[in-house]
Design a protein around this motif. Sequence first.
Motif, mmCIF file in Angstrom:
data_model
loop_
_atom_site.group_PDB
_atom_site.id
_atom_site.type_symbol
_atom_site.label_atom_id
_atom_site.label_comp_id
_atom_site.label_asym_id
_atom_site.label_seq_id
_atom_site.Cartn_x
_atom_site.Cartn_y
_atom_site.Cartn_z
ATOM 1 N N SER A 1 42.229 42.052 39.097
ATOM 2 C CA SER A 1 42.874 42.950 40.051
ATOM 3 C C SER A 1 43.852 43.656 39.335
ATOM 4 O O SER A 1 43.899 44.553 38.222
ATOM 5 C CB SER A 1 43.248 42.228 41.325
ATOM 6 N N SER B 1 52.466 41.118 37.466
ATOM 7 C CA SER B 1 51.525 41.533 38.414
ATOM 8 C C SER B 1 52.049 42.627 39.218
ATOM 9 O O SER B 1 53.457 42.909 39.448
ATOM 10 C CB SER B 1 51.537 40.431 39.574
ATOM 11 N N GLU C 1 50.247 43.795 42.413
ATOM 12 C CA GLU C 1 49.559 43.623 43.483
ATOM 13 C C GLU C 1 49.948 44.358 44.716
ATOM 14 O O GLU C 1 49.299 44.907 45.412
ATOM 15 C CB GLU C 1 49.161 42.337 43.796
#
Length: 438
Positions: free
Chosen positions: A129, A164, A166
């Motif tokens: 992702s 990250s 996200e």
Amino acid sequence: MKRYPLSACPLLLLGILSPHLMAGEPGGGFLEDSRLVLNQRNFYFHRNYLNNPGGQNRREEWAHGLTLDYVSGYTRGTLGLGVDAYANLGLKLDSGRGRTGTDLLPVDSQGRPEDEYSELGGAVKLRLSRSVLKYGSQTPLNPVFGTDNARLFAPRAIGFSFNSREVDDLLLDAGHFTAGNDGNSTNSDGALKALYAQVETRRVNYAGFLWTPSEGASLSAYSSRFDDIWRQHYLSVSQRLQLDAERSLTFDLNLYRTLDGGRQLAGEIDNTTWSAAVRYGQGPHALTLAHQRVHGDEPFDYLGFDRQSGASIFLANSVQVLDFNAPNERSWQLRYDLDLAAFGVPGLSFMSRYVSGDHIDDSHYRGGSNGAYGRYGEDGKRWERDIELRYLVQSGPAKDLSVRLRQASIRSSSEVARADTADNNELRVIIDYPLQLL
């Protein structure tokens, strides 16, 4: 990762890429999102010491560095695989046995500067992702574990990192590193250190976040552990206010809290250091006022490598030569910036600043068995003045070439000069020319 002679670099890079080349990966994959850049840096460094207690009155070197920097895309699928690789070549243009010590060039066992040095390194990376896990030779940059690029090449740290995104506007950042090497070294298993204490650790862990909830606003917090040396925590808040089309006001606060840990290899540490800055901008002009304080009988310390420093000191008064981080030091900064594009010279900028520190006192240092700190005396003072002129080519064949002239002068009371950096006048001329090849 292991370093190799420069002559092996093209073959190794081809070996890394060959499976993907043979696979003929479609667009949007490993090769199509790849980037290959050749960075060239020409660096002249001159420092003239005044009453240097070490006896060397001049350091002067001139060197040229080339870095071939490859950043791949990712293989297709839920879990993407990629690789980053680099090759460095440093060349001596001028130096001598009595003029070394600028950290531009490595020095042999006889104290002579090397004519050239080279290395190859890299890292593998996995993406899921909007999160990336990477292992290998890296240049992380954050408030508790950061590398810089203040000489020919940036120091490298070897280990794991995780980033990250996200959630929009939120960066999560973590790392585990076990070794490093200076920018002027080819040692793949060098030390990670407490820079001022000059003691080594073989394991550093950190984690933190950077949140930007709106344009011009940010909040950041990090925590790190240098095994058997310290636990360090960091908090920062920044806010930019656009007053009108021409005027803006920016506030920055940075705070560190450092406590000894484990076997206390650097001795006892109980240190709180902070800085606050306000910047007023009006058209091409900007004026900055900053204040910084160290609360502790030892200096505020941060990441170092075998010889060079890292960049994990996000404080307002950490400037060209000095960090103004001595025990109990109080320092003020006044800075002026000018963008000369408004006067018909786009790409040309000017900066000047003056930083003054006083109240330096480690006479109450409780110490440790190794005497890592405790060298500044009491009632110390110092100042630094910096001037920088920079030009960035805006268009044409030389687009993105930059030339920087940086001059600095520092003066200190005698004990402070012996403990940190002796009084000197310094000149750096730095030319950078990146060429995107892919």
